[in-house]
Design an enzyme around this catalytic site. Structure first.
Site, PDB file in Angstrom:
ATOM      1  N   GLU A 137       0.878  -1.175   0.000  1.00 16.52           N
ATOM      2  CA  GLU A 137       0.000   0.000   0.000  1.00 16.52           C
ATOM      3  C   GLU A 137       0.906   1.212   0.000  1.00 16.52           C
ATOM      4  O   GLU A 137       1.405   1.644   1.027  1.00 16.52           O
ATOM      5  CB  GLU A 137      -0.935  -0.005   1.213  1.00 16.52           C
ATOM      6  N   HIS A 201      -5.479   6.243  -1.717  1.00 14.45           N
ATOM      7  CA  HIS A 201      -4.770   7.435  -1.246  1.00 14.45           C
ATOM      8  C   HIS A 201      -4.484   8.325  -2.463  1.00 14.45           C
ATOM      9  O   HIS A 201      -3.326   8.635  -2.764  1.00 14.45           O
ATOM     10  CB  HIS A 201      -3.487   7.053  -0.502  1.00 14.45           C
ATOM     11  N   HIS A 222      -9.869   0.502   0.075  1.00 20.28           N
ATOM     12  CA  HIS A 222     -10.828   1.120   1.017  1.00 20.28           C
ATOM     13  C   HIS A 222     -11.608   2.272   0.353  1.00 20.28           C
ATOM     14  O   HIS A 222     -11.400   3.437   0.658  1.00 20.28           O
ATOM     15  CB  HIS A 222     -10.218   1.505   2.359  1.00 20.28           C
ATOM     16  N   ARG A 233     -19.550  17.998 -10.273  1.00 17.39           N
ATOM     17  CA  ARG A 233     -18.869  18.258 -11.553  1.00 17.39           C
ATOM     18  C   ARG A 233     -17.583  17.465 -11.723  1.00 17.39           C
ATOM     19  O   ARG A 233     -17.089  17.326 -12.819  1.00 17.39           O
ATOM     20  CB  ARG A 233     -18.609  19.760 -11.701  1.00 17.39           C
ATOM     21  N   GLY A 255     -17.982   0.639  10.692  1.00 18.90           N
ATOM     22  CA  GLY A 255     -18.899   1.660  11.214  1.00 18.90           C
ATOM     23  C   GLY A 255     -18.189   2.944  11.609  1.00 18.90           C
ATOM     24  O   GLY A 255     -18.825   3.887  12.077  1.00 18.90           O
ATOM     25  N   HIS A 257     -14.914   4.024   9.674  1.00 19.20           N
ATOM     26  CA  HIS A 257     -14.293   4.558   8.462  1.00 19.20           C
ATOM     27  C   HIS A 257     -15.315   5.054   7.441  1.00 19.20           C
ATOM     28  O   HIS A 257     -15.066   6.024   6.724  1.00 19.20           O
ATOM     29  CB  HIS A 257     -13.415   3.500   7.794  1.00 19.20           C
ATOM     30  N   ASP A 278      -8.125  -4.093   6.972  1.00 21.66           N
ATOM     31  CA  ASP A 278      -7.122  -3.033   7.161  1.00 21.66           C
ATOM     32  C   ASP A 278      -6.613  -3.111   8.610  1.00 21.66           C
ATOM     33  O   ASP A 278      -6.372  -2.089   9.259  1.00 21.66           O
ATOM     34  CB  ASP A 278      -7.733  -1.656   6.858  1.00 21.66           C
ATOM     35  N   LEU A 311      -7.186   8.400  11.802  1.00 18.44           N
ATOM     36  CA  LEU A 311      -7.403   6.955  11.888  1.00 18.44           C
ATOM     37  C   LEU A 311      -6.173   6.230  11.348  1.00 18.44           C
ATOM     38  O   LEU A 311      -5.608   6.633  10.336  1.00 18.44           O
ATOM     39  CB  LEU A 311      -8.642   6.537  11.082  1.00 18.44           C
TER      40      LEU A 311
HETATM   41 ZN    ZN Z   1      -4.887   3.080   3.444  1.00 12.52          ZN
END
Ligand code: ZN
Length: 385
Positions: A137, A201, A222, A233, A255, A257, A278, A311
């Site tokens: 990631e 990301h 995610h 737009r 519940g 994220h 995750d 987070l």
């Molecule tokens: Zn991530």
């Protein structure tokens, strides 16, 4: 946990309900030989001489869960220790929640750490049956959507990165990247080499996302989190994912994220939802805090967060993700189970061997209580613990 044995006797597991990933079979049994499924049959048709494990009346027998995004578990963070021992600790921590295979996931780090993580996973694939490959990631991400990733590690890819990532290996390589941060042909070169690519990301526009998908990107890491939001737009990556039948999107159903209404939107899109955890070290562990990029992350009230509130992954396990999915998203248990097994297997290109209970598939299975969705038992390559 030990490697796949050379020979295991033929045996069978029977349940009141066997869900094979496509449909439910009442009073059925899965027959296993040398770690593979050879038949799904009526319980009454199992030869009497075969050892038979009879599950409790309320149990469902279902395909093992496949988690494509696991940063840690059992008090271990993969970034800290990309070693065989650490990988086994993570596997053991998640197995109690029904995860039979997973991708250890490296959060953006140095090239040296990437090489060490890839080398560790290369050594483990084929030895530790629960490891399917690696998920990197980052670090080719948008600094604007770094989240908990270390901005100092985020960078543009080099020729060395390309060579490292497309080198042939036994396991799956999944890379989360921001398409707008990589050279035009980077995605297609990796896709041609068999690397799975996932947008995450990222501040990619809708047009940039569509172009990345045309080049071979199929995943969304995610979905909704750490990416350009939907807007009238500039629809961005979320709209591109929801309208494509070729898209596979990871969802964090904790519940925290993502609001349940947004998760429901994803289940109504044309793409394929995949439940991911995750997960961070507290999952299946005993400590409520850990250190990531020199900062302490604390688990409190079901969330993992830095002192500034950002987070940092989750303390979610797969069984809870499935339970939340059924409770909040108005989907039947069979759909939630597909999101946790069949869909990730297909996304990784392993849909002919994993993610279903059918002949020729590996005997990765979970027995769970059909009402409480608690995991009762797991099998990996036909072996239970
Ligand atoms: Zn991530």
């Amino acid at each position: 946990m030990s490697a796949v044995p050379v020979a295991v006797r033929t045996h069978a597991v029977a349940a009141r309900c066997v869900f094979d990933g496509v449909k439910r079979h009442k009073d059925a049994a899965v027959v296993i030989e040398d770690g593979r499924i050879i038949a799904v049959t009526a319980r009454a048709d199992v030869p009497k001489i075969l050892p038979l494990c009879e599950l409790p009346e309320t149990a469902w027998l279902v395909p093992g869960f496949i988690d494509i995004q696991v940063n840690g578990g059992g008090d271990v963070l993969f970034n800290d220790a990309p070693t065989l021992q650490a990988i086994r600790a993570i596997v053991a921590a998640h197995r109690r929640f029904g995860t039979t295979t997973l991708l250890p996931t490296l959060i953006s780090d140095s090239l040296e750490k990437m090489k060490a993580a890839i080398a560790a996973v290369d050594t483990v694939v084929g030895v530790e049956p629960s490891i399917l490959g690696i998920h990197l990631e980052g670090p080719f991400l948008s600094p604007e959507k770094a989240g908990v990733h270390d901005r100092r590690a985020i960078r543009a890819p080099t020729a060395d990165d390309l060579a490292l990532l497309r080198r042939p290996r036994r396991g799956v390589t999944l890379v989360t990247l921001a398409p707008e941060q990589v050279p035009a042909r980077f995605i297609s070169k990796l896709a041609v080499a068999g690397v799975r690519l996932s947008l995450g990301h990222s501040m990619a526009t809708y047009a940039e996302t569509v172009a990345a998908m045309a080049a071979g990107l199929t995943g969304f890491t995610h979905l909704f989190n750490a990416m350009r939001p939907l807007s009238s737009r500039e629809p961005g990556p979320i709209a591109a994912a929801l309208e494509s039948p070729n898209a596979w999107y990871g969802l964090i159903a904790d519940g925290i994220h993502v609001a349940p209404a947004m998760l429901r939107l994803a289940t109504r899109g044309l793409g394929h939802p995949i439940l991911v955890t995750d997960a961070m070290p507290p999952v299946g562990g005993s400590r409520a805090s850990f250190v990531l990029n020199d900062e302490t992350v604390v688990m409190k009230d079901g969330r993992c967060a830095r002192a500034d509130g950002t987070l940092a992954g989750t303390c979610l396990d797969m069984a809870t993700a499935i339970r939340n999915c059924v409770r909040w998203l108005d989907v039947p248990l069979t759909d939630a189970l597909r999101f946790a097994s069949t869909h990730p297997a297909e996304f990784l290109g392993l849909g002919d061997r994993f993610g279903k209970l059918a002949p020729e598939f590996r005997a990765d299975m979970v027995a769970l209580d059909g009402a409480t969705i608690e995991v009762l038992r797991t099998w990996v390559a036909g072996r239970t613990q």
